[in-house]
Design a protein around this motif. Structure first.
Motif, PDB file in Angstrom:
ATOM      1  N   ALA A  12       3.670   1.605  -8.960  1.00 63.60           N
ATOM      2  CA  ALA A  12       2.713   1.819  -7.875  1.00 63.60           C
ATOM      3  C   ALA A  12       2.468   0.481  -7.196  1.00 63.60           C
ATOM      4  N   VAL A  13       1.956   0.553  -5.954  1.00 64.92           N
ATOM      5  CA  VAL A  13       1.699  -0.678  -5.201  1.00 64.92           C
ATOM      6  C   VAL A  13       0.345  -0.552  -4.505  1.00 64.92           C
ATOM      7  N   GLY A  14      -0.399  -1.673  -4.479  1.00 66.57           N
ATOM      8  CA  GLY A  14      -1.713  -1.638  -3.843  1.00 66.57           C
ATOM      9  C   GLY A  14      -2.221  -3.029  -3.507  1.00 66.57           C
ATOM     10  N   MET A  15      -3.358  -3.053  -2.816  1.00 66.46           N
ATOM     11  CA  MET A  15      -3.878  -4.289  -2.230  1.00 66.46           C
ATOM     12  C   MET A  15      -5.176  -4.766  -2.899  1.00 66.46           C
ATOM     13  N   SER A  16      -5.447  -4.303  -4.122  1.00 68.85           N
ATOM     14  CA  SER A  16      -6.718  -4.691  -4.746  1.00 68.85           C
ATOM     15  C   SER A  16      -6.524  -4.849  -6.247  1.00 68.85           C
ATOM     16  N   ALA A  27       5.336   7.087   7.759  1.00 68.34           N
ATOM     17  CA  ALA A  27       4.903   5.788   7.247  1.00 68.34           C
ATOM     18  C   ALA A  27       3.502   5.911   6.647  1.00 68.34           C
ATOM     19  N   PRO A  28       3.166   5.058   5.647  1.00 68.98           N
ATOM     20  CA  PRO A  28       1.807   5.090   5.094  1.00 68.98           C
ATOM     21  C   PRO A  28       0.777   4.643   6.129  1.00 68.98           C
ATOM     22  N   SER A  29      -0.474   5.095   5.943  1.00 69.72           N
ATOM     23  CA  SER A  29      -1.547   4.692   6.866  1.00 69.72           C
ATOM     24  C   SER A  29      -2.862   4.620   6.105  1.00 69.72           C
ATOM     25  N   GLU A  83      -4.507   8.082   5.961  1.00 68.33           N
ATOM     26  CA  GLU A  83      -3.993   8.946   4.889  1.00 68.33           C
ATOM     27  C   GLU A  83      -4.564   8.503   3.539  1.00 68.33           C
ATOM     28  N   THR A  84      -4.601   7.194   3.314  1.00 70.06           N
ATOM     29  CA  THR A  84      -5.149   6.683   2.053  1.00 70.06           C
ATOM     30  C   THR A  84      -6.566   7.195   1.833  1.00 70.06           C
ATOM     31  N   LYS A  85      -7.413   7.057   2.864  1.00 74.55           N
ATOM     32  CA  LYS A  85      -8.812   7.486   2.720  1.00 74.55           C
ATOM     33  C   LYS A  85      -8.895   8.989   2.493  1.00 74.55           C
ATOM     34  N   TRP A 128       0.772  -5.853  -7.103  1.00 75.09           N
ATOM     35  CA  TRP A 128      -0.243  -6.261  -6.135  1.00 75.09           C
ATOM     36  C   TRP A 128       0.404  -6.934  -4.939  1.00 75.09           C
ATOM     37  N   VAL A 129      -0.001  -6.503  -3.761  1.00 71.39           N
ATOM     38  CA  VAL A 129       0.366  -7.173  -2.514  1.00 71.39           C
ATOM     39  C   VAL A 129      -0.941  -7.474  -1.790  1.00 71.39           C
ATOM     40  N   THR A 130      -0.960  -8.521  -0.970  1.00 76.52           N
ATOM     41  CA  THR A 130      -2.244  -8.822  -0.319  1.00 76.52           C
ATOM     42  C   THR A 130      -2.550  -7.853   0.810  1.00 76.52           C
ATOM     43  N   ILE A 143      -3.215   7.876  -6.598  1.00 76.77           N
ATOM     44  CA  ILE A 143      -2.005   7.793  -5.774  1.00 76.77           C
ATOM     45  C   ILE A 143      -2.256   8.578  -4.477  1.00 76.77           C
ATOM     46  N   THR A 144      -2.235   7.869  -3.363  1.00 78.28           N
ATOM     47  CA  THR A 144      -2.580   8.518  -2.092  1.00 78.28           C
ATOM     48  C   THR A 144      -1.365   8.796  -1.213  1.00 78.28           C
ATOM     49  N   ASN A 145      -0.222   8.200  -1.552  1.00 77.34           N
ATOM     50  CA  ASN A 145       0.956   8.362  -0.681  1.00 77.34           C
ATOM     51  C   ASN A 145       2.198   7.885  -1.426  1.00 77.34           C
ATOM     52  N   TYR A 146       3.349   8.353  -0.954  1.00 80.21           N
ATOM     53  CA  TYR A 146       4.603   7.731  -1.373  1.00 80.21           C
ATOM     54  C   TYR A 146       4.733   6.414  -0.598  1.00 80.21           C
ATOM     55  N   ALA A 147       5.232   5.391  -1.276  1.00 79.27           N
ATOM     56  CA  ALA A 147       5.344   4.071  -0.656  1.00 79.27           C
ATOM     57  C   ALA A 147       6.365   4.094   0.490  1.00 79.27           C
ATOM     58  N   ALA A 148       6.337   3.037   1.277  1.00 73.60           N
ATOM     59  CA  ALA A 148       7.148   2.957   2.502  1.00 73.60           C
ATOM     60  C   ALA A 148       8.613   3.267   2.225  1.00 73.60           C
ATOM     61  N   ASN A 194      -8.702   2.172  -7.790  1.00 72.38           N
ATOM     62  CA  ASN A 194      -8.131   1.826  -6.490  1.00 72.38           C
ATOM     63  C   ASN A 194      -7.326   2.999  -5.946  1.00 72.38           C
ATOM     64  N   SER A 195      -6.916   2.858  -4.713  1.00 72.36           N
ATOM     65  CA  SER A 195      -5.927   3.754  -4.123  1.00 72.36           C
ATOM     66  C   SER A 195      -4.607   3.002  -4.085  1.00 72.36           C
ATOM     67  N   ALA A 196      -3.514   3.717  -4.321  1.00 71.03           N
ATOM     68  CA  ALA A 196      -2.221   3.035  -4.394  1.00 71.03           C
ATOM     69  C   ALA A 196      -1.121   3.937  -3.881  1.00 71.03           C
ATOM     70  N   GLY A 197      -0.020   3.304  -3.496  1.00 67.04           N
ATOM     71  CA  GLY A 197       1.174   4.042  -3.112  1.00 67.04           C
ATOM     72  C   GLY A 197       2.074   4.217  -4.324  1.00 67.04           C
ATOM     73  N   SER A 198       2.787   5.335  -4.389  1.00 64.26           N
ATOM     74  CA  SER A 198       3.675   5.617  -5.520  1.00 64.26           C
ATOM     75  C   SER A 198       5.094   5.153  -5.233  1.00 64.26           C
ATOM     76  N   SER A 200      -1.075  -5.425   6.081  1.00 63.60           N
ATOM     77  CA  SER A 200       0.051  -4.600   6.526  1.00 63.60           C
ATOM     78  C   SER A 200       0.643  -3.919   5.301  1.00 63.60           C
ATOM     79  N   PHE A 201       1.169  -2.727   5.491  1.00 68.39           N
ATOM     80  CA  PHE A 201       1.862  -2.048   4.393  1.00 68.39           C
ATOM     81  C   PHE A 201       3.205  -2.742   4.160  1.00 68.39           C
ATOM     82  N   GLU A 202       3.887  -2.324   3.105  1.00 71.29           N
ATOM     83  CA  GLU A 202       5.154  -2.936   2.732  1.00 71.29           C
ATOM     84  C   GLU A 202       6.277  -2.401   3.625  1.00 71.29           C
ATOM     85  N   THR A 203       7.368  -3.133   3.646  1.00 74.55           N
ATOM     86  CA  THR A 203       8.578  -2.603   4.273  1.00 74.55           C
ATOM     87  C   THR A 203       9.324  -1.764   3.226  1.00 74.55           C
TER      88      THR A 203
HETATM   89  N1  HPA Z   1       0.785   0.231  -0.216  1.00 72.62           N
HETATM   90  C1  HPA Z   1      -0.182  -0.685  -0.473  1.00 72.62           C
HETATM   91  N2  HPA Z   1      -1.449  -0.341  -0.716  1.00 72.62           N
HETATM   92  C2  HPA Z   1      -1.750   0.971  -0.725  1.00 72.62           C
HETATM   93  C3  HPA Z   1      -0.794   1.954  -0.460  1.00 72.62           C
HETATM   94  C4  HPA Z   1       0.546   1.562  -0.192  1.00 72.62           C
HETATM   95  O1  HPA Z   1       1.452   2.380   0.046  1.00 72.62           O
HETATM   96  N3  HPA Z   1      -1.450   3.154  -0.521  1.00 72.62           N
HETATM   97  C5  HPA Z   1      -2.736   2.883  -0.836  1.00 72.62           C
HETATM   98  N4  HPA Z   1      -2.933   1.566  -0.946  1.00 72.62           N
END
Ligand code: HPA
Length: 265
Positions: A199-203, A235-237, A240-242, A177-179, A224-229, A106-110, A182-185
């Motif tokens: 790490a945080v992600g949607m899958s 802000a994450p997008s 950027e993830t892709k 895991w978050v659904t 890890i594609t980004n620093y978390a919110a 998966n891709s995830a935020g750090s 929308s990204f997290e606050t």
């Molecule tokens: N949050 C949730 N899912 C993600 C993120 C993030 O920052 N980056 C990639 N997937």
């Protein structure tokens, strides 16, 4: 005909050592599979089609590092339909085929300053306290699945050795895991860090629960594609993830190849 029977009829009876689910931006590994047989999800009963950009929709069966693999290029997320069970037909097909292992990516935020974008993290455990559980409503006591060592220690060791042999730094951590979608606050990220997430992600988590329910042996890797919110100036997008996942796909491929080379055939 079931999806598993369809896969056998098209790709042959030889046992599959590892099924691999490719996450956002990581689809290129499927193109590296040798002697590939590709089956469109639309030809596999129950396989869910994803509408998210960055995902193809086909299963590629063939050889990688001498192991027989079945690679899902593209997968559906809970946030697309609201159904955490959407991947069940695919997971059940892998169980029906008797695959030796299931590797999810998966891709995830750090959430860690020392794990910047471009890092690879092997998931040691997860937090899934808030999302819907994919086993809700399934009959029978089999739904009370223990989740101790859901991420198989032996497979995690094989991944660590594979990364070391590829000379790629490997982090290990807890995935929350978050659904989404929308990204997290920033407040949610601070809370998740306090709960012990790295790490945080949607899958991935619904698939892991479904796979443990189906009796599969599981491992998972995060790109890890980004620093978390709240951790970076921007802000994450999804863009950027892709983009970052795409840049990191070669390193992810090297870790997966090192892992497969160590996987008992
Ligand atoms: N949050 C949730 N899912 C993600 C993120 C993030 O920052 N980056 C990639 N997937």
């Amino acid at each position: 005909m079931s999806a598993a029977a369809t896969i056998r009829a098209i790709a042959g009876e030889a046992p599959i050592d590892c099924a691999i689910v490719l996450g956002t931006g990581l689809g290129s590994l499927a193109d590296a599979v040798e002697a590939p047989v590709a089956i469109a999800y639309s030809d596999l009963p129950g396989f869910p089609l994803s509408g998210v950009t960055g995902h193809a929709g086909r299963l590629v069966i063939g050889t990688l590092e001498g192991r027989r693999v079945a690679v899902m290029q593209g997968r559906v997320h809970t946030y697309e339909h609201g159904d955490p069970r959407a991947m069940k037909p695919a997971i059940d097909a892998f169980a029906g085929l008797g695959v030796g292992a299931l590797l999810l990516t998966n891709s995830a935020g750090s959430l860690r300053a020392d794990m910047p974008p471009g890092s690879i993290m092997v998931i040691e455990d997860h937090i899934s306290l808030f999302g819907p559980n994919p086993l809700v409503g399934l009959p029978g006591d089999a739904s009370f699945v223990p989740m101790n060592d859901a991420y198989d220690p032996g497979l995690r060791t094989a991944i660590a050795h594979g990364a070391a042999s590829a000379r790629i730094a490997l982090h290990e951590g807890v995935y929350a895991w978050v659904t989404g979608p929308s990204f997290e606050t920033p407040a949610e990220i601070r809370a998740l860090r306090g709960l012990g997430a790295d790490a945080v992600g949607m899958s991935t988590v619904p698939e892991v629960i479904l796979a443990r329910h189906a009796g599969l042996t599981v491992a998972a890797l995060s790109m890890i594609t980004n620093y978390a919110a709240g951790m970076a100036a921007h802000a994450p997008s999804h863009a950027e993830t892709k983009a970052v996942a795409h840049q990191g796909a070669a390193a992810m491929e090297a870790v997966i190849r090192g892992f497969l080379a160590r996987l008992a055939a």
